[in-house]
Design a protein around this motif. Structure first.
Motif, PDB file in Angstrom:
ATOM      1  N   VAL A 299      -1.244   8.609   6.129  1.00  0.00           N
ATOM      2  CA  VAL A 299      -2.526   8.206   5.542  1.00  0.00           C
ATOM      3  C   VAL A 299      -2.217   7.143   4.495  1.00  0.00           C
ATOM      4  O   VAL A 299      -1.368   7.340   3.629  1.00  0.00           O
ATOM      5  CB  VAL A 299      -3.233   9.416   4.891  1.00  0.00           C
ATOM      6  N   TYR A 300      -2.900   5.996   4.599  1.00  0.00           N
ATOM      7  CA  TYR A 300      -2.615   4.859   3.733  1.00  0.00           C
ATOM      8  C   TYR A 300      -3.673   4.658   2.661  1.00  0.00           C
ATOM      9  O   TYR A 300      -4.844   4.951   2.871  1.00  0.00           O
ATOM     10  CB  TYR A 300      -2.548   3.575   4.566  1.00  0.00           C
ATOM     11  N   SER A 301      -3.252   4.094   1.534  1.00  0.00           N
ATOM     12  CA  SER A 301      -4.206   3.640   0.524  1.00  0.00           C
ATOM     13  C   SER A 301      -4.756   2.295   1.004  1.00  0.00           C
ATOM     14  O   SER A 301      -4.249   1.716   1.968  1.00  0.00           O
ATOM     15  CB  SER A 301      -3.504   3.441  -0.823  1.00  0.00           C
ATOM     16  N   THR A 302      -5.747   1.789   0.298  1.00  0.00           N
ATOM     17  CA  THR A 302      -6.176   0.419   0.585  1.00  0.00           C
ATOM     18  C   THR A 302      -5.094  -0.511   0.048  1.00  0.00           C
ATOM     19  O   THR A 302      -4.226  -0.091  -0.732  1.00  0.00           O
ATOM     20  CB  THR A 302      -7.532   0.114  -0.076  1.00  0.00           C
TER      21      THR A 302
ATOM     22  N   ARG B 233       0.860  -1.184   0.000  1.00  0.00           N
ATOM     23  CA  ARG B 233       0.000   0.000   0.000  1.00  0.00           C
ATOM     24  C   ARG B 233       0.893   1.229   0.000  1.00  0.00           C
ATOM     25  O   ARG B 233       2.045   1.179   0.434  1.00  0.00           O
ATOM     26  CB  ARG B 233      -0.954   0.013   1.192  1.00  0.00           C
ATOM     27  N   SER B 234       0.348   2.310  -0.526  1.00  0.00           N
ATOM     28  CA  SER B 234       1.104   3.553  -0.541  1.00  0.00           C
ATOM     29  C   SER B 234       0.688   4.404   0.652  1.00  0.00           C
ATOM     30  O   SER B 234      -0.362   4.161   1.261  1.00  0.00           O
ATOM     31  CB  SER B 234       0.867   4.309  -1.849  1.00  0.00           C
ATOM     32  N   PHE B 235       1.527   5.377   0.988  1.00  0.00           N
ATOM     33  CA  PHE B 235       1.169   6.286   2.076  1.00  0.00           C
ATOM     34  C   PHE B 235       1.685   7.684   1.795  1.00  0.00           C
ATOM     35  O   PHE B 235       2.625   7.883   1.037  1.00  0.00           O
ATOM     36  CB  PHE B 235       1.676   5.784   3.439  1.00  0.00           C
ATOM     37  N   LYS B 236       1.026   8.634   2.388  1.00  0.00           N
ATOM     38  CA  LYS B 236       1.535  10.002   2.408  1.00  0.00           C
ATOM     39  C   LYS B 236       1.288  10.571   3.794  1.00  0.00           C
ATOM     40  O   LYS B 236       0.445  10.065   4.531  1.00  0.00           O
ATOM     41  CB  LYS B 236       0.939  10.861   1.304  1.00  0.00           C
ATOM     42  N   VAL B 237       2.044  11.577   4.145  1.00  0.00           N
ATOM     43  CA  VAL B 237       1.927  12.180   5.470  1.00  0.00           C
ATOM     44  C   VAL B 237       1.135  13.478   5.325  1.00  0.00           C
ATOM     45  O   VAL B 237       1.515  14.356   4.556  1.00  0.00           O
ATOM     46  CB  VAL B 237       3.313  12.435   6.101  1.00  0.00           C
ATOM     47  N   ILE B 238       0.019  13.532   6.022  1.00  0.00           N
ATOM     48  CA  ILE B 238      -0.827  14.730   5.991  1.00  0.00           C
ATOM     49  C   ILE B 238      -0.987  15.222   7.427  1.00  0.00           C
ATOM     50  O   ILE B 238      -1.475  14.493   8.285  1.00  0.00           O
ATOM     51  CB  ILE B 238      -2.217  14.410   5.378  1.00  0.00           C
TER      52      ILE B 238
END
Length: 93
Positions: free
Chosen positions: A80-83, A70-75
């Motif tokens: 925050v992760y993708s499914t 899964r991918s993630f970004k920091v907000i």
């Protein structure tokens, strides 16, 4: 939401290589592995967004392993992760 990647696996000697297409706007990807299809997944590696392949080595020959990513970004300081991607089965030769 973050786009879900398609995960592809290729077996090699005592290893498998996972490949995926990069997703724009993410910070990285989290790779998980299990020896059971439905449970027991553990994070084995978090890689940065420039990466689109990861090799898992020291695997037992002819044993089935299951992988997902899964991918993630920091907000706002939170990840925050993708499914999860599709689940793939890999076997080391």
């Amino acid at each position: 939401g973050i786009a879900v990647m398609e995960l592809v696996v290729k077996g090699g000697k005592n290893r498998v290589t996972l490949n995926w297409k990069k997703v724009s706007g993410v910070q990285g990807y989290e790779v998980q592995m299990s020896t059971r299809k439905k449970s027991g997944y553990k994070t084995i590696k978090a890689v940065n967004a420039k990466t689109s392949a990861y090799t898992v080595s020291k695997l037992k020959k002819n044993k089935g392993y299951y992988f997902r990513i899964r991918s993630f970004k920091v907000i706002g300081g939170k990840k925050v992760y993708s499914t999860w991607s599709n689940r793939v089965t890999g076997k080391a030769k």
